[in-house]
Motif scaffolding. Structure first.
Motif, PDB file in Angstrom:
ATOM      1  N   GLY A   1       0.843  -1.198   0.000  1.00  0.00           N
ATOM      2  CA  GLY A   1       0.000   0.000   0.000  1.00  0.00           C
ATOM      3  C   GLY A   1       0.877   1.246   0.000  1.00  0.00           C
TER       4      GLY A   1
ATOM      5  N   THR B   1       1.411   3.458  -2.171  1.00  0.00           N
ATOM      6  CA  THR B   1       0.877   4.653  -2.834  1.00  0.00           C
ATOM      7  C   THR B   1      -0.266   5.295  -2.057  1.00  0.00           C
ATOM      8  OG1 THR B   1      -0.460   3.107  -4.124  1.00  0.00           O
ATOM      9  CG2 THR B   1       1.518   3.976  -5.174  1.00  0.00           C
TER      10      THR B   1
ATOM     11  N   SER C   1      -2.169   6.727   1.705  1.00  0.00           N
ATOM     12  CA  SER C   1      -1.867   7.728   2.713  1.00  0.00           C
ATOM     13  C   SER C   1      -0.875   7.177   3.751  1.00  0.00           C
ATOM     14  CB  SER C   1      -3.201   8.162   3.343  1.00  0.00           C
ATOM     15  OG  SER C   1      -3.041   8.706   4.587  1.00  0.00           O
ATOM     16  N   ILE C   2      -1.114   5.960   4.230  1.00  0.00           N
ATOM     17  CA  ILE C   2      -0.164   5.329   5.166  1.00  0.00           C
ATOM     18  C   ILE C   2       1.167   5.082   4.463  1.00  0.00           C
ATOM     19  CG2 ILE C   2       0.324   3.090   6.290  1.00  0.00           C
ATOM     20  CD1 ILE C   2      -1.482   4.768   8.019  1.00  0.00           C
TER      21      ILE C   2
ATOM     22  N   THR D   1       4.305  -1.901  -3.013  1.00  0.00           N
ATOM     23  CA  THR D   1       3.118  -2.280  -3.777  1.00  0.00           C
ATOM     24  C   THR D   1       2.109  -1.148  -3.829  1.00  0.00           C
ATOM     25  OG1 THR D   1       1.464  -3.156  -2.199  1.00  0.00           O
ATOM     26  CG2 THR D   1       3.390  -4.547  -2.646  1.00  0.00           C
ATOM     27  N   GLY D   2       1.343  -1.151  -4.930  1.00  0.00           N
ATOM     28  CA  GLY D   2       0.247  -0.201  -5.100  1.00  0.00           C
ATOM     29  C   GLY D   2      -0.833  -0.894  -5.910  1.00  0.00           C
TER      30      GLY D   2
ATOM     31  N   ALA E   1      -3.723   1.205  -8.363  1.00  0.00           N
ATOM     32  CA  ALA E   1      -3.985   1.961  -9.593  1.00  0.00           C
ATOM     33  C   ALA E   1      -2.956   3.057  -9.867  1.00  0.00           C
ATOM     34  CB  ALA E   1      -5.389   2.586  -9.505  1.00  0.00           C
ATOM     35  N   ASN E   2      -2.326   3.545  -8.816  1.00  0.00           N
ATOM     36  CA  ASN E   2      -1.438   4.701  -8.966  1.00  0.00           C
ATOM     37  C   ASN E   2      -0.024   4.259  -9.385  1.00  0.00           C
ATOM     38  OD1 ASN E   2       0.105   6.997  -8.673  1.00  0.00           O
ATOM     39  ND2 ASN E   2      -0.756   7.562  -6.689  1.00  0.00           N
TER      40      ASN E   2
ATOM     41  N   SER F   1      -1.218  -4.594  -7.683  1.00  0.00           N
ATOM     42  CA  SER F   1      -2.132  -5.727  -7.484  1.00  0.00           C
ATOM     43  C   SER F   1      -3.121  -5.841  -8.634  1.00  0.00           C
ATOM     44  CB  SER F   1      -2.849  -5.588  -6.146  1.00  0.00           C
ATOM     45  OG  SER F   1      -3.193  -4.252  -5.915  1.00  0.00           O
TER      46      SER F   1
ATOM     47  N   LEU G   1       1.493 -10.117  -5.585  1.00  0.00           N
ATOM     48  CA  LEU G   1       1.405  -9.466  -4.267  1.00  0.00           C
ATOM     49  C   LEU G   1       1.840 -10.452  -3.176  1.00  0.00           C
ATOM     50  CD1 LEU G   1       0.347  -6.646  -3.460  1.00  0.00           C
ATOM     51  CD2 LEU G   1      -1.861  -7.701  -2.984  1.00  0.00           C
TER      52      LEU G   1
ATOM     53  N   GLY H   1      -0.167  -1.706   4.708  1.00  0.00           N
ATOM     54  CA  GLY H   1      -0.878  -0.436   4.522  1.00  0.00           C
ATOM     55  C   GLY H   1      -1.848  -0.446   3.353  1.00  0.00           C
TER      56      GLY H   1
ATOM     57  N   ALA I   1      -8.410  -6.669   1.284  1.00  0.00           N
ATOM     58  CA  ALA I   1      -7.332  -7.026   0.345  1.00  0.00           C
ATOM     59  C   ALA I   1      -5.976  -7.066   1.053  1.00  0.00           C
ATOM     60  CB  ALA I   1      -7.284  -6.024  -0.811  1.00  0.00           C
TER      61      ALA I   1
ATOM     62  N   ASP J   1      -2.331   1.813  13.739  1.00  0.00           N
ATOM     63  CA  ASP J   1      -3.497   2.662  13.939  1.00  0.00           C
ATOM     64  C   ASP J   1      -3.168   3.536  15.154  1.00  0.00           C
ATOM     65  OD1 ASP J   1      -5.997   3.557  13.376  1.00  0.00           O
ATOM     66  OD2 ASP J   1      -6.985   1.612  13.586  1.00  0.00           O
TER      67      ASP J   1
ATOM     68  N   ASP K   1      -5.530  13.885   8.020  1.00  0.00           N
ATOM     69  CA  ASP K   1      -5.513  13.839   6.566  1.00  0.00           C
ATOM     70  C   ASP K   1      -5.302  12.370   6.184  1.00  0.00           C
ATOM     71  OD1 ASP K   1      -5.185  14.238   3.903  1.00  0.00           O
ATOM     72  OD2 ASP K   1      -3.165  15.091   4.062  1.00  0.00           O
TER      73      ASP K   1
ATOM     74  N   GLY L   1      -6.946   8.623   3.781  1.00  0.00           N
ATOM     75  CA  GLY L   1      -7.597   8.182   2.553  1.00  0.00           C
ATOM     76  C   GLY L   1      -9.111   8.449   2.612  1.00  0.00           C
TER      77      GLY L   1
ATOM     78  N   MET M   1       0.207  10.763  11.379  1.00  0.00           N
ATOM     79  CA  MET M   1       0.424   9.312  11.375  1.00  0.00           C
ATOM     80  C   MET M   1       1.905   8.941  11.402  1.00  0.00           C
ATOM     81  SD  MET M   1      -2.268   7.708  11.882  1.00  0.00           S
ATOM     82  CE  MET M   1      -1.578   6.066  11.699  1.00  0.00           C
TER      83      MET M   1
HETATM   84  P1  NDP Z   1      -5.487   4.747   0.879  1.00  0.00           P
HETATM   85  O1  NDP Z   1      -6.764   4.595   0.165  1.00  0.00           O
HETATM   86  O2  NDP Z   1      -4.864   6.087   0.963  1.00  0.00           O
HETATM   87  O3  NDP Z   1      -4.392   3.751   0.254  1.00  0.00           O
HETATM   88  C1  NDP Z   1      -4.686   2.402   0.042  1.00  0.00           C
HETATM   89  C2  NDP Z   1      -3.511   1.649  -0.528  1.00  0.00           C
HETATM   90  O4  NDP Z   1      -3.952   0.327  -0.877  1.00  0.00           O
HETATM   91  C3  NDP Z   1      -2.976   2.257  -1.806  1.00  0.00           C
HETATM   92  O5  NDP Z   1      -1.609   1.955  -1.927  1.00  0.00           O
HETATM   93  C4  NDP Z   1      -3.778   1.518  -2.879  1.00  0.00           C
HETATM   94  O6  NDP Z   1      -3.156   1.539  -4.154  1.00  0.00           O
HETATM   95  C5  NDP Z   1      -3.799   0.135  -2.300  1.00  0.00           C
HETATM   96  N1  NDP Z   1      -4.937  -0.651  -2.763  1.00  0.00           N
HETATM   97  C6  NDP Z   1      -6.199  -0.228  -3.031  1.00  0.00           C
HETATM   98  N2  NDP Z   1      -6.969  -1.263  -3.408  1.00  0.00           N
HETATM   99  C7  NDP Z   1      -6.178  -2.362  -3.401  1.00  0.00           C
HETATM  100  C8  NDP Z   1      -6.384  -3.745  -3.719  1.00  0.00           C
HETATM  101  N3  NDP Z   1      -7.583  -4.202  -4.117  1.00  0.00           N
HETATM  102  N4  NDP Z   1      -5.357  -4.593  -3.601  1.00  0.00           N
HETATM  103  C9  NDP Z   1      -4.133  -4.168  -3.188  1.00  0.00           C
HETATM  104  N5  NDP Z   1      -3.869  -2.866  -2.890  1.00  0.00           N
HETATM  105  C10 NDP Z   1      -4.884  -1.984  -2.982  1.00  0.00           C
HETATM  106  O7  NDP Z   1      -5.715   4.119   2.338  1.00  0.00           O
HETATM  107  P2  NDP Z   1      -5.037   4.548   3.702  1.00  0.00           P
HETATM  108  O8  NDP Z   1      -3.565   4.669   3.533  1.00  0.00           O
HETATM  109  O9  NDP Z   1      -5.804   5.640   4.308  1.00  0.00           O
HETATM  110  O10 NDP Z   1      -5.348   3.269   4.607  1.00  0.00           O
HETATM  111  C11 NDP Z   1      -4.628   2.051   4.518  1.00  0.00           C
HETATM  112  C12 NDP Z   1      -4.986   1.194   5.716  1.00  0.00           C
HETATM  113  O11 NDP Z   1      -4.520   1.833   6.896  1.00  0.00           O
HETATM  114  C13 NDP Z   1      -6.492   1.009   5.920  1.00  0.00           C
HETATM  115  O12 NDP Z   1      -6.720  -0.254   6.461  1.00  0.00           O
HETATM  116  C14 NDP Z   1      -6.832   2.078   6.939  1.00  0.00           C
HETATM  117  O13 NDP Z   1      -7.956   1.744   7.712  1.00  0.00           O
HETATM  118  C15 NDP Z   1      -5.587   2.067   7.802  1.00  0.00           C
HETATM  119  N6  NDP Z   1      -5.321   3.301   8.511  1.00  0.00           N
HETATM  120  C16 NDP Z   1      -5.115   4.463   7.825  1.00  0.00           C
HETATM  121  C17 NDP Z   1      -4.848   5.638   8.485  1.00  0.00           C
HETATM  122  C18 NDP Z   1      -4.515   6.891   7.743  1.00  0.00           C
HETATM  123  O14 NDP Z   1      -4.087   7.854   8.334  1.00  0.00           O
HETATM  124  N7  NDP Z   1      -4.697   6.952   6.441  1.00  0.00           N
HETATM  125  C19 NDP Z   1      -4.833   5.689   9.951  1.00  0.00           C
HETATM  126  C20 NDP Z   1      -5.025   4.410  10.575  1.00  0.00           C
HETATM  127  C21 NDP Z   1      -5.255   3.261   9.876  1.00  0.00           C
HETATM  128  P3  NDP Z   1      -3.430   2.737  -5.232  1.00  0.00           P
HETATM  129  O15 NDP Z   1      -3.542   4.014  -4.446  1.00  0.00           O
HETATM  130  O16 NDP Z   1      -2.210   2.671  -6.091  1.00  0.00           O
HETATM  131  O17 NDP Z   1      -4.679   2.400  -5.969  1.00  0.00           O
END
Ligand code: NDP
Ligand code: MG
Length: 389
Positions: free
Chosen positions: A10, A12, A14-15, A36-37, A39-40, A59, A85, A99, A104, A149, A202, A204, A265
């Motif tokens: 993850g 790409t 926010s985490i 890993t990412g 769509a981005n 993925s 993945l 992340g 998924a 978290d 700030d 996702g 974070m």
């Molecule tokens: P984002 O939507 O910002 O990022 C999600 C990431 O997962 C991206 O890298 C995205 O790739 C990837 N992704 C999306 N769909 C799939 C898929 N089907 N298979 C594999 N990878 C995929 O989410 P956040 O960073 O906000 O959150 C990530 C996790 O962390 C979540 O579980 C969230 O609950 C948790 N969390 C987040 C916090 C935060 O501050 N953001 C705080 C606490 C927990 P791409 O963008 O390239 O499509």
């Protein structure tokens, strides 16, 4: 010092961006194995090239060519699809960020536990859907599971050096989300744009809307129940609009240990990155004198029905967490698509839990990954088949 091998699932998101921000500040300290990412592709390739990752994985199996082009002649290996993945998760690393958003993230996280390093767990869905399985596998393979978290990192930090038996309860704070000042009667009219802006953090889009409904807090209560092996009656949530106190642990002698800090974070990620040590982190320091006040109040059950559902899920156990998470994700998809109203999400999730309970598909003894993913699919279908009004 030998660089630590790290992978970011993850990367790409926010985490992921916050994690890579810390890594980029000290690139010599890390040997990046996999990023890993989904769509981005542009951001994935840029980070993989700059950080000289061994492999970049999308993925999405249809994006392999795009990724290859974006990586150019950099020497970074490109891979795509679900299998890639999991293969990336099999590559040994000392520290892995989980992340990915949604269920998924579960399978890659479970695979990463197998090489016995540290799994920094941002993906709360893993704990909600598969808490006992995650903990059992971590123990089996000698891996360390660290919460990312912010609330759970705060609890984890407030527990350091303490006797777990002396914990009376934990209190998870929540901001109340972007719609907290709306009259309850207006909530059915809230659009994804209304619900998608957060007063303090700030993050996702999905987790931000889940904050407005407090489905995010509901997930976090279940996550705390699983991670810290606490019964539901020893877990509470309180609304704290300033988001400066991230969680509190109350001990049997009446002491209340609060974890405070700026809502960034990179603190929780950095704590997990450097654990068991503390290292300097580029986060704002709180100015106590400038902090006019700290407010706390109980969540209104009418405004936030998701909280009550979380306690039902904890009491039901077995596959209830997987069903709850899947129904919540599917309800959010329908809300984003304009098919249901903001307030219908909790109603529909409750209906799916009722159907699952009534039909007996919540029950399972020590569910494995296949059973969890099957319950996930069934809950999504069940939610889609609910009547639209
Ligand atoms: P984002 O939507 O910002 O990022 C999600 C990431 O997962 C991206 O890298 C995205 O790739 C990837 N992704 C999306 N769909 C799939 C898929 N089907 N298979 C594999 N990878 C995929 O989410 P956040 O960073 O906000 O959150 C990530 C996790 O962390 C979540 O579980 C969230 O609950 C948790 N969390 C987040 C916090 C935060 O501050 N953001 C705080 C606490 C927990 P791409 O963008 O390239 O499509
Ligand atoms: Mg949180």
């Amino acid at each position: 010092m030998t660089p630590r091998r790290i992978s970011v699932f993850g990367a790409t998101g926010s985490i992921g961006a916050n994690t890579l921000d810390l890594v980029r500040r000290d690139p010599e300290a890390y040997d990046v194995v996999a990023l890993t990412g989904h769509a981005n592709i542009a951001d994935l390739a840029e980070a993989a090239v700059v950080l000289r990752a061994d492999v970049a994985v999308t993925s999405d199996g249809d994006r392999l060519d795009d990724l290859r082009v974006a990586l150019g002649g950099s020497g970074v290996e490109a891979a795509a699809g679900q299998g890639a993945l999991l293969e990336a998760a099999d590559r040994p690393a000392d520290w892995v960020m989980s992340g990915i958003v949604g269920v998924a993230g579960l399978a890659p996280g479970l695979r990463a536990l197998r090489h016995g390093g540290t799994l920094a767990l941002a993906n709360k869905e893993s704990m909600v859907c598969a808490g006992p399985l995650m903990l059992a596998d971590a123990a089996r393979y000698g891996a360390t599971l660290l919460p990312v978290d912010s609330e759970h990192s705060a609890i984890f930090q407030a527990l350091v050096g303490e006797d777990r038996d002396a914990v009376e309860k934990v209190i998870v704070t929540g901001s109340g989300g972007g719609l907290r000042d709306w009259p309850v009667t207006r909530l059915p009219d809230a659009t994804p744009a209304d619900a998608g802006s957060h007063p303090n953090w700030d993050m996702g889009q999905r987790i931000t809307i889940d904050s407005a409904s407090m489905f995010n807090k509901a997930m976090e209560l279940i996550e705390a129940h699983e991670l810290f092996a606490l019964p539901p009656e020893r877990i509470e949530t309180v609304i704290h609009p300033q988001s400066l106190v991230h969680a509190l642990v109350q001990y049997v002698d009446g002491a209340l240990m609060a974890h405070m800090g700026a809502p960034d974070m990179r603190h929780a990620i950095g704590y997990a990155l450097h654990w068991p040590h503390r290292r300097p982190l580029p986060v704002d320091r709180l100015d106590l004198a400038a902090m006019a006040r700290l407010d706390f109040h109980d969540p209104d059950p009418e405004r936030y029905p998701a909280i009550g559902l979380a306690f039902d899920v904890m009491r039901a156990g077995a596959l209830a967490g997987a069903v709850f998470n899947a129904a919540k994700e599917a309800a959010l998809d329908r809300f984003l698509a304009g098919e249901i109203r903001f307030t219908d999400m909790a109603r529909d999730v409750a209906r799916v839990l009722d159907v699952a309970q009534g039909e007996g598909w919540l029950d399972a003894d020590a569910p494995d990954l296949d059973m969890i993913l099957q319950a996930d699919r069934r809950a999504r279908e069940c939610l889609r088949d609910l009547p639209r009004t």
